[in-house]
Design a protein around this motif. Structure first.
Motif, short mmCIF file in Angstrom:
data_model
loop_
_atom_site.label_atom_id
_atom_site.label_comp_id
_atom_site.label_asym_id
_atom_site.label_seq_id
_atom_site.Cartn_x
_atom_site.Cartn_y
_atom_site.Cartn_z
N PHE A 1 0.83 -1.20 0.00
CA PHE A 1 0.00 0.00 0.00
C PHE A 1 0.87 1.25 0.00
CE2 PHE A 1 -3.53 -2.72 1.60
CZ PHE A 1 -4.44 -2.40 0.61
N ALA A 2 1.95 1.24 0.74
CA ALA A 2 2.86 2.39 0.78
C ALA A 2 3.43 2.65 -0.61
CB ALA A 2 3.97 2.16 1.79
N ALA A 3 3.76 1.58 -1.33
CA ALA A 3 4.29 1.74 -2.68
C ALA A 3 3.25 2.36 -3.62
CB ALA A 3 4.76 0.40 -3.23
N MET A 4 2.00 2.17 -3.32
CA MET A 4 0.92 2.75 -4.14
C MET A 4 0.55 4.15 -3.67
SD MET A 4 -0.26 0.55 -6.46
CE MET A 4 -1.96 1.05 -6.66
N GLY A 5 1.31 4.68 -2.71
CA GLY A 5 0.93 5.91 -2.02
C GLY A 5 1.22 7.20 -2.75
N GLU B 1 0.00 9.58 -6.40
CA GLU B 1 -0.89 9.66 -7.57
C GLU B 1 -0.23 9.06 -8.81
OE1 GLU B 1 -2.83 13.04 -10.49
OE2 GLU B 1 -2.22 13.63 -8.46
N SER B 2 1.04 9.35 -9.00
CA SER B 2 1.73 8.84 -10.20
C SER B 2 1.76 7.32 -10.21
CB SER B 2 3.16 9.38 -10.26
OG SER B 2 3.15 10.77 -10.48
N ARG B 3 2.01 6.70 -9.07
CA ARG B 3 2.09 5.24 -9.03
C ARG B 3 0.72 4.60 -9.23
NH1 ARG B 3 5.54 5.34 -3.89
NH2 ARG B 3 6.64 7.17 -4.61
N VAL B 4 -0.30 5.21 -8.69
CA VAL B 4 -1.66 4.70 -8.94
C VAL B 4 -1.98 4.81 -10.43
CG1 VAL B 4 -4.12 5.09 -8.50
CG2 VAL B 4 -2.49 5.15 -6.60
N ARG B 5 -1.62 5.90 -11.04
CA ARG B 5 -1.86 6.08 -12.48
C ARG B 5 -1.08 5.05 -13.29
NH1 ARG B 5 -0.39 11.79 -13.88
NH2 ARG B 5 -1.31 11.30 -15.90
N ILE B 6 0.16 4.77 -12.90
CA ILE B 6 0.96 3.76 -13.60
C ILE B 6 0.28 2.39 -13.50
CG2 ILE B 6 3.14 2.46 -13.52
CD1 ILE B 6 4.47 5.16 -12.63
N VAL B 7 -0.15 2.01 -12.31
CA VAL B 7 -0.80 0.71 -12.14
C VAL B 7 -2.09 0.66 -12.94
CG1 VAL B 7 -1.91 -0.84 -10.48
CG2 VAL B 7 0.30 0.20 -9.93
N GLN B 8 -2.88 1.71 -12.93
CA GLN B 8 -4.11 1.74 -13.73
C GLN B 8 -3.79 1.55 -15.21
OE1 GLN B 8 -5.67 5.61 -12.45
NE2 GLN B 8 -7.55 4.55 -11.87
N LEU B 9 -2.79 2.26 -15.68
CA LEU B 9 -2.40 2.17 -17.08
C LEU B 9 -1.94 0.77 -17.44
CD1 LEU B 9 -2.03 3.93 -19.62
CD2 LEU B 9 0.28 4.43 -18.82
N LEU B 10 -1.13 0.17 -16.57
CA LEU B 10 -0.64 -1.18 -16.85
C LEU B 10 -1.75 -2.22 -16.76
CD1 LEU B 10 2.85 -1.06 -15.11
CD2 LEU B 10 2.34 -0.97 -17.57
N LEU B 11 -2.70 -2.01 -15.87
CA LEU B 11 -3.85 -2.92 -15.82
C LEU B 11 -4.69 -2.80 -17.09
CD1 LEU B 11 -4.95 -2.67 -12.09
CD2 LEU B 11 -4.16 -4.72 -13.29
N ALA B 12 -4.82 -1.59 -17.61
CA ALA B 12 -5.57 -1.39 -18.85
C ALA B 12 -4.87 -2.06 -20.03
CB ALA B 12 -5.75 0.11 -19.13
N SER C 1 11.17 6.34 -13.73
CA SER C 1 12.03 5.26 -13.27
C SER C 1 11.92 5.07 -11.76
CB SER C 1 13.48 5.57 -13.66
OG SER C 1 14.34 4.57 -13.18
N HIS C 2 11.90 6.17 -11.02
CA HIS C 2 11.75 6.11 -9.57
C HIS C 2 10.44 5.41 -9.18
CE1 HIS C 2 11.36 7.45 -5.41
NE2 HIS C 2 10.21 7.97 -5.73
N HIS C 3 9.35 5.80 -9.82
CA HIS C 3 8.04 5.22 -9.49
C HIS C 3 7.97 3.74 -9.88
CE1 HIS C 3 6.37 8.90 -8.04
NE2 HIS C 3 6.49 9.52 -9.21
N LEU C 4 8.50 3.40 -11.03
CA LEU C 4 8.49 2.00 -11.47
C LEU C 4 9.33 1.14 -10.53
CD1 LEU C 4 8.70 2.46 -15.32
CD2 LEU C 4 6.75 1.54 -14.03
N ASP C 5 10.46 1.67 -10.06
CA ASP C 5 11.30 0.92 -9.12
C ASP C 5 10.55 0.64 -7.82
OD1 ASP C 5 13.48 0.72 -10.79
OD2 ASP C 5 14.59 2.36 -9.87
#
Length: 112
Positions: free
Chosen positions: A16-20, A22-33, A56-60
């Motif tokens: 959950f912390a890693a999803m904390g 906005e950018s990381r939530v958007r990345i996960v949404q995009l990858l799920l799509a 790169s920071h967010h993906l890591d």
């Protein structure tokens, strides 16, 4: 609480912390799509408008918690959402809800 439950809760808290952000939530949404094919870094960057170092920071962060998976394809890196890890994370949240308050049907969790 037994040790494995404590370890499991700690693991989910880290996820959950890693999803904390906005950018990381958007990345996960995009990858799920884009699941299951995923996207290469350049596609993610073009879609979200993040700088290369920021992306790169967010993906890591997401990869370190096993929320996304990466595969090298020549000179490209292809990222995919780890749908199973995300399903487990959501099931963890719903499990307590379903055993006590019945707010969500256990059948809906299993079907997801």
């Amino acid at each position: 609480m037994n040790p494995s439950s404590t370890e499991q809760i700690s693991r989910y808290a880290d996820m959950f912390a890693a999803m904390g952000s906005e950018s990381r939530v958007r990345i996960v949404q995009l990858l799920l799509a884009a699941h299951p094919e995923g996207m290469v870094v350049g596609e993610i960057q073009a879609e979200l408008g993040l700088s290369g170092s920021n992306l790169s920071h967010h993906l890591d962060k997401l990869r370190n918690e096993n929320l996304v998976q990466v595969q090298r394809e020549g000179t490209y890196l292809r990222y995919r959402a780890n749908a199973e890890a995300l399903r487990q994370l959501l099931s963890f949240l719903y499990a307590e809800c379903c055993t006590r308050s019945k707010a969500v049907s256990p059948r809906k969790i299993i079907a997801a």
